[in-house]
Design a protein around this motif. Structure first.
Motif, PDB file in Angstrom:
ATOM      1  N   ILE A  76     -57.530  23.561  34.194  1.00 33.78           N
ATOM      2  CA  ILE A  76     -57.872  24.154  33.171  1.00 33.78           C
ATOM      3  C   ILE A  76     -57.315  23.700  31.800  1.00 33.78           C
ATOM      4  O   ILE A  76     -57.941  23.518  30.940  1.00 33.78           O
ATOM      5  CB  ILE A  76     -57.831  25.566  33.221  1.00 33.78           C
ATOM      6  CG1 ILE A  76     -58.721  25.970  34.577  1.00 33.78           C
ATOM      7  CG2 ILE A  76     -58.579  26.295  32.121  1.00 33.78           C
ATOM      8  CD1 ILE A  76     -58.817  27.619  34.750  1.00 33.78           C
ATOM      9  N   ARG A  77     -55.910  23.738  32.103  1.00 37.12           N
ATOM     10  CA  ARG A  77     -55.308  23.145  30.654  1.00 37.12           C
ATOM     11  C   ARG A  77     -55.724  21.646  30.465  1.00 37.12           C
ATOM     12  O   ARG A  77     -55.925  21.280  29.431  1.00 37.12           O
ATOM     13  CB  ARG A  77     -53.831  22.998  30.964  1.00 37.12           C
ATOM     14  CG  ARG A  77     -53.413  24.560  30.871  1.00 37.12           C
ATOM     15  CD  ARG A  77     -51.745  24.710  31.015  1.00 37.12           C
ATOM     16  NE  ARG A  77     -51.225  23.869  29.831  1.00 37.12           N
ATOM     17  CZ  ARG A  77     -49.833  23.882  29.795  1.00 37.12           C
ATOM     18  NH1 ARG A  77     -49.043  23.943  30.461  1.00 37.12           N
ATOM     19  NH2 ARG A  77     -49.447  23.079  28.530  1.00 37.12           N
ATOM     20  N   LEU A  78     -55.868  20.766  31.227  1.00 39.96           N
ATOM     21  CA  LEU A  78     -56.278  19.578  31.043  1.00 39.96           C
ATOM     22  C   LEU A  78     -57.819  19.418  30.383  1.00 39.96           C
ATOM     23  O   LEU A  78     -58.054  18.836  29.567  1.00 39.96           O
ATOM     24  CB  LEU A  78     -56.514  18.451  32.288  1.00 39.96           C
ATOM     25  CG  LEU A  78     -54.803  18.223  32.581  1.00 39.96           C
ATOM     26  CD1 LEU A  78     -55.173  17.486  34.214  1.00 39.96           C
ATOM     27  CD2 LEU A  78     -54.311  17.431  31.685  1.00 39.96           C
ATOM     28  N   LEU A 101     -61.679  18.908  25.813  1.00 38.56           N
ATOM     29  CA  LEU A 101     -62.548  19.591  24.952  1.00 38.56           C
ATOM     30  C   LEU A 101     -62.102  19.419  23.363  1.00 38.56           C
ATOM     31  O   LEU A 101     -62.771  19.207  22.541  1.00 38.56           O
ATOM     32  CB  LEU A 101     -62.956  21.048  25.442  1.00 38.56           C
ATOM     33  CG  LEU A 101     -63.582  20.973  26.680  1.00 38.56           C
ATOM     34  CD1 LEU A 101     -63.786  22.469  27.054  1.00 38.56           C
ATOM     35  CD2 LEU A 101     -65.001  20.592  26.573  1.00 38.56           C
ATOM     36  N   LEU A 102     -60.641  19.665  23.328  1.00 41.38           N
ATOM     37  CA  LEU A 102     -59.932  19.852  21.953  1.00 41.38           C
ATOM     38  C   LEU A 102     -60.016  18.388  21.225  1.00 41.38           C
ATOM     39  O   LEU A 102     -60.382  18.400  20.301  1.00 41.38           O
ATOM     40  CB  LEU A 102     -58.406  20.496  22.211  1.00 41.38           C
ATOM     41  CG  LEU A 102     -57.704  20.340  20.936  1.00 41.38           C
ATOM     42  CD1 LEU A 102     -58.267  21.271  19.705  1.00 41.38           C
ATOM     43  CD2 LEU A 102     -56.322  20.841  21.231  1.00 41.38           C
ATOM     44  N   ASN A 160     -64.037  18.643  14.603  1.00 40.99           N
ATOM     45  CA  ASN A 160     -64.935  19.068  13.791  1.00 40.99           C
ATOM     46  C   ASN A 160     -64.883  20.617  13.870  1.00 40.99           C
ATOM     47  O   ASN A 160     -65.196  21.392  12.722  1.00 40.99           O
ATOM     48  CB  ASN A 160     -66.305  18.806  14.638  1.00 40.99           C
ATOM     49  CG  ASN A 160     -66.568  17.425  14.407  1.00 40.99           C
ATOM     50  OD1 ASN A 160     -66.228  16.630  13.380  1.00 40.99           O
ATOM     51  ND2 ASN A 160     -67.152  16.727  15.617  1.00 40.99           N
ATOM     52  N   ALA A 161     -64.581  21.308  15.073  1.00 35.56           N
ATOM     53  CA  ALA A 161     -64.278  22.904  14.847  1.00 35.56           C
ATOM     54  C   ALA A 161     -63.218  23.251  13.996  1.00 35.56           C
ATOM     55  O   ALA A 161     -63.677  24.221  13.258  1.00 35.56           O
ATOM     56  CB  ALA A 161     -63.922  23.100  16.366  1.00 35.56           C
ATOM     57  N   TRP A 162     -62.212  22.330  13.685  1.00 35.56           N
ATOM     58  CA  TRP A 162     -61.083  22.748  12.831  1.00 35.56           C
ATOM     59  C   TRP A 162     -61.502  22.411  11.374  1.00 35.56           C
ATOM     60  O   TRP A 162     -61.218  23.334  10.515  1.00 35.56           O
ATOM     61  CB  TRP A 162     -59.958  21.770  13.139  1.00 35.56           C
ATOM     62  CG  TRP A 162     -58.777  22.017  12.163  1.00 35.56           C
ATOM     63  CD1 TRP A 162     -58.471  21.228  11.206  1.00 35.56           C
ATOM     64  CD2 TRP A 162     -57.761  23.207  12.367  1.00 35.56           C
ATOM     65  NE1 TRP A 162     -57.363  21.836  10.529  1.00 35.56           N
ATOM     66  CE2 TRP A 162     -56.990  22.876  11.055  1.00 35.56           C
ATOM     67  CE3 TRP A 162     -57.511  23.911  13.218  1.00 35.56           C
ATOM     68  CZ2 TRP A 162     -55.810  23.704  10.850  1.00 35.56           C
ATOM     69  CZ3 TRP A 162     -56.428  24.838  12.940  1.00 35.56           C
ATOM     70  CH2 TRP A 162     -55.618  24.633  11.937  1.00 35.56           C
ATOM     71  N   LYS A 163     -62.355  21.471  11.009  1.00 34.22           N
ATOM     72  CA  LYS A 163     -62.971  21.259   9.846  1.00 34.22           C
ATOM     73  C   LYS A 163     -63.969  22.608   9.541  1.00 34.22           C
ATOM     74  O   LYS A 163     -64.032  22.888   8.327  1.00 34.22           O
ATOM     75  CB  LYS A 163     -63.733  20.030   9.705  1.00 34.22           C
ATOM     76  CG  LYS A 163     -62.907  18.734   9.626  1.00 34.22           C
ATOM     77  CD  LYS A 163     -63.695  17.541   9.722  1.00 34.22           C
ATOM     78  CE  LYS A 163     -62.639  16.291   9.825  1.00 34.22           C
ATOM     79  NZ  LYS A 163     -63.519  15.166   9.814  1.00 34.22           N
TER      80      LYS A 163
END
Length: 223
Positions: free
Chosen positions: A112-114, A119-120, A126-129
């Motif tokens: 799940i971490r991978l 996904l990150l 874009n999510a950060w922006k």
């Protein structure tokens, strides 16, 4: 803004009353506040938490822990370890099954971490922006609201100062009129006392030297 329409009875005029500027008066007020605070008892937490967290055992237990002053239990990290059974436990099938289940859970966790890292990497920028843009807009709206309230506060203080200054002029006029009325009353009382003394002196003089009848008769014949 008309302070006369305010439901609270405001009897302080900080722009006119300067008593608090006196260090002695200020220290006396601070001492009175401290004495009042010492006389106040701290609020007590309710002893019975059943009715507060009815049907919420987790909250109730946490509330009782905080109320009793018990510290939090240490964080359990044993389940993150991948250690095989040792000693007599190495001969237990259940222990090996438990270790295998733990290993499978750790493997699923790493998988799940991978996936989250992928996904990150794909959508994180874009999510950060977008998140930064939303936060900037929120900050801008907060700054505008803050500036609006600051301006309203300045206008309120200006109106309060103006009304109190006008009230101060009226109060000083009333005080002067009251002082003048008191002065006139004192003058009238003094004049009345002086006149009463003169009347008393005249009465005493007439009582000690009454007019004679002969003089009255001669005055009648001459007429």
């Amino acid at each position: 803004m008309n302070f006369d329409d305010h439901p609270a009875a405001i009897d302080s005029l900080p722009y006119i009353d300067k008593e608090y500027d006196d260090p002695t008066t200020r220290q006396r007020v601070i001492q009175m506040v401290q004495d009042e605070m010492k006389a106040m008892s701290p609020p007590e937490l309710p002893r019975d938490s059943t009715h507060l967290f009815k049907g919420r055992d987790v909250l109730r237990k946490e509330y009782e822990r905080v109320r009793s002053g018990t510290s939090l239990p240490p964080f359990d990290v044993s389940r993150y370890k991948l250690e095989p059974p040792s000693g007599d436990e190495a001969q237990s099938v259940d222990e090996w099954r438990r270790c295998c289940d733990n290993a499978a859970a750790q493997l699923e966790h790493q998988d799940i971490r991978l996936i989250n890292l992928e996904l990150l990497q794909q959508f994180g920028a874009n999510a950060w922006k977008l998140s930064n843009y939303q936060k900037e807009k929120l900050l801008e709206s907060i700054e505008k609201a803050t500036q609006k309230y600051k301006d309203e506060s300045v206008q309120t203080n200006k109106a309060r100062k103006y009304e109190q200054t006008e009230a101060g002029v009226k109060l000083r006029d009333f005080e002067d009129r009251w002082s003048e009325g008191v002065r006139q009353c004192i003058e009238i009382q003094m004049a009345s006392g002086s006149l009463a003394s003169e009347i008393k002196e005249i009465e005493c003089s007439l009582a000690s030297n009454p007019p004679s009848d002969s003089k009255n008769n001669n005055s009648v014949d001459a007429s």
